[in-house]
Design a protein around this motif. Structure first.
Motif, PDB file in Angstrom:
ATOM      1  N   ARG A   1       4.263 -28.702  24.275  1.00  0.00           N
ATOM      2  CA  ARG A   1       5.734 -27.281  23.846  1.00  0.00           C
ATOM      3  C   ARG A   1       4.988 -26.114  23.576  1.00  0.00           C
ATOM      4  O   ARG A   1       4.841 -24.886  24.537  1.00  0.00           O
ATOM      5  CB  ARG A   1       6.259 -27.602  23.102  1.00  0.00           C
ATOM      6  N   PHE A   2       3.842 -26.374  23.086  1.00  0.00           N
ATOM      7  CA  PHE A   2       2.987 -24.297  22.518  1.00  0.00           C
ATOM      8  C   PHE A   2       2.150 -24.396  24.128  1.00  0.00           C
ATOM      9  O   PHE A   2       1.715 -23.503  23.962  1.00  0.00           O
ATOM     10  CB  PHE A   2       2.490 -25.360  21.588  1.00  0.00           C
ATOM     11  N   HIS A   3       1.693 -25.836  24.526  1.00  0.00           N
ATOM     12  CA  HIS A   3       0.133 -25.014  25.203  1.00  0.00           C
ATOM     13  C   HIS A   3       1.485 -24.863  27.235  1.00  0.00           C
ATOM     14  O   HIS A   3       0.923 -23.510  27.339  1.00  0.00           O
ATOM     15  CB  HIS A   3       0.162 -26.383  26.269  1.00  0.00           C
TER      16      HIS A   3
ATOM     17  N   VAL B   1       9.051 -20.289  19.886  1.00  0.00           N
ATOM     18  CA  VAL B   1       9.024 -21.810  20.274  1.00  0.00           C
ATOM     19  C   VAL B   1      10.292 -22.503  19.382  1.00  0.00           C
ATOM     20  O   VAL B   1       9.690 -21.822  17.792  1.00  0.00           O
ATOM     21  CB  VAL B   1       7.655 -22.259  20.237  1.00  0.00           C
ATOM     22  N   THR B   2      11.092 -23.312  19.193  1.00  0.00           N
ATOM     23  CA  THR B   2      11.934 -23.727  17.871  1.00  0.00           C
ATOM     24  C   THR B   2      11.312 -25.172  18.132  1.00  0.00           C
ATOM     25  O   THR B   2      11.378 -25.850  19.280  1.00  0.00           O
ATOM     26  CB  THR B   2      13.297 -23.771  18.467  1.00  0.00           C
TER      27      THR B   2
ATOM     28  N   LEU C   1      -0.755 -25.080  12.891  1.00  0.00           N
ATOM     29  CA  LEU C   1      -2.035 -25.643  13.344  1.00  0.00           C
ATOM     30  C   LEU C   1      -2.090 -25.771  15.161  1.00  0.00           C
ATOM     31  O   LEU C   1      -2.993 -25.965  15.830  1.00  0.00           O
ATOM     32  CB  LEU C   1      -2.017 -26.658  13.030  1.00  0.00           C
ATOM     33  N   VAL C   2      -1.216 -26.472  15.692  1.00  0.00           N
ATOM     34  CA  VAL C   2      -1.401 -27.215  17.086  1.00  0.00           C
ATOM     35  C   VAL C   2      -0.844 -25.427  17.891  1.00  0.00           C
ATOM     36  O   VAL C   2      -1.432 -25.545  18.677  1.00  0.00           O
ATOM     37  CB  VAL C   2      -0.207 -27.707  17.471  1.00  0.00           C
TER      38      VAL C   2
ATOM     39  N   GLY D   1       2.606 -16.633  19.655  1.00  0.00           N
ATOM     40  CA  GLY D   1       4.061 -15.478  19.174  1.00  0.00           C
ATOM     41  C   GLY D   1       4.965 -16.764  18.643  1.00  0.00           C
ATOM     42  O   GLY D   1       4.525 -17.284  17.221  1.00  0.00           O
ATOM     43  N   ASP D   2       6.218 -16.436  17.643  1.00  0.00           N
ATOM     44  CA  ASP D   2       6.455 -17.044  16.629  1.00  0.00           C
ATOM     45  C   ASP D   2       7.265 -18.482  17.096  1.00  0.00           C
ATOM     46  O   ASP D   2       7.544 -18.928  18.010  1.00  0.00           O
ATOM     47  CB  ASP D   2       8.443 -16.151  16.487  1.00  0.00           C
ATOM     48  N   ILE D   3       7.312 -18.932  15.683  1.00  0.00           N
ATOM     49  CA  ILE D   3       7.887 -20.230  15.606  1.00  0.00           C
ATOM     50  C   ILE D   3       9.492 -20.650  14.821  1.00  0.00           C
ATOM     51  O   ILE D   3       8.972 -20.195  13.470  1.00  0.00           O
ATOM     52  CB  ILE D   3       6.885 -21.175  14.098  1.00  0.00           C
TER      53      ILE D   3
END
Length: 317
Positions: free
Chosen positions: A189-191, A201-202, A252-253, A261-263
């Motif tokens: 998802r982060f990639h 990303v939620t 970390l990922v 971006g925001d998490i």
């Protein structure tokens, strides 16, 4: 300690764990690795399993085959997670004994311990309380396999024993967008969020549950270590003994893949077990300890992920 020799059947050799075990066993000079693909051996078919063991008669077995998945998959398909895993383990253990297999190492998981047992989780915690409901079907099947090995050892004197690995990650993981485990799901998802320039990303749940992660090649090393023990415990935890929150893992990922971006969290989604960290003092006391720390392992895993994406071989089933 005894040398690992003879023919070793690795069940589930195409999976993340099985392939790591095969890599590790390749360094054992007097060991012949035996594998079988799904098109030649259906582990949920009793006659197929019995015929395989009767024909090939392995000296040892490392049983890494399983139907696995994350919270959503486990909660959505409990029939398959209970039924398939129960059939595979029962058929294989029974057939191995009938074929004269000298040693059988079965893979359980620390997720089959009670949901709210004391932390860090000791081996004695098994069956001392209710299971996590979203994981109950898989846990019941794995408990049955682990206990069947214990009972064969007690009743018939064969060296059938088990390992209880914590959450695993590494090369060859499953990156399915819905059915994968938490770490590969986050990595993918982060990639993708980085490539698509997403602002945020939620992640599922509150981000507060704590988990422990072990690099899969460390697990393979631990399994060969247990296979070489003259008198191993009926089951032993395999992990790092170090945990972190899912939100900490997400950051970390994100850092590993270069996402800035925001998490955000989504508390409407289930968290699963609040905390799950294994007590690894038993295995450490026997002389084994993990080598790959999480930050380093994540870097290795992401490099493998990029290679898999580039070559079109990313596992997503």
């Amino acid at each position: 300690m005894t040398e690992i020799t003879g023919k070793v059947y690795v069940a589930g050799h195409r999976g993340m764990v099985g392939s790591a075990v095969c890599r590790r066993l390749a360094s054992e000079a007097n060991c012949e690795v035996l594998t079988a693909s799904r098109d030649t051996l259906d582990l949920t078919n009793q006659s197929s399993v019995e015929d395989f063991f009767a024909q090939h008669r392995p000296d040892s077995v490392i049983f890494a085959a399983a139907k696995v998945g994350g919270v959503l998959a486990n909660d959505t398909y409990p029939v398959e997670f209970l039924g398939d895993n129960l059939l595979m383990s029962t058929f294989a253990i029974n057939a191995a004994y009938a074929a004269g297999v000298k040693r059988f190492l079965f893979l359980g998981s620390t997720c089959i311990y009670p949901r709210d047992c004391p932390q860090p989780i000791q081996e004695e915690a098994l069956l001392t309380g209710p299971l996590e409901k979203t994981n109950e079907a898989y846990a019941l099947a794995k408990i049955a396999g682990l206990k069947l090995c214990q009972f064969y050892r007690r009743q018939h004197g064969v060296m059938f024993h088990s390992a209880m690995p914590t959450n695993l990650y590494g090369p060859g993981d499953n990156y399915h967008p819905e059915h994968s485990h938490v770490l590969p799901a986050l990595l993918r998802r982060f990639h993708e969020a980085k490539n698509e320039n997403l602002d945020s990303v939620t992640i599922w749940g509150t981000g507060t549950p704590r988990r422990e992660f072990l690099y899969v090649d460390d697990l393979a090393d631990a399994l060969t270590f247990l296979m070489a023990q003259d008198n191993p415990p009926d089951w032993a935890n395999v992990g790092t003994g170090v945990d972190l929150s899912i939100l900490e893992l997400s950051h970390l990922v994100a850092k590993t893949v270069g996402y800035e971006g925001d998490i955000k969290t989504d508390p409407s989604k289930p968290d699963g077990t609040p905390i799950k960290c294994s007590d690894v003092s038993r295995l450490n006391g026997m002389g084994w300890k993990h080598k790959v720390e999480l930050a380093h392992g994540l870097k290795r895993t992401y490099d493998h992920f990029l290679n898999e994406v580039e070559s079109g071989q990313m596992r997503s089933v």
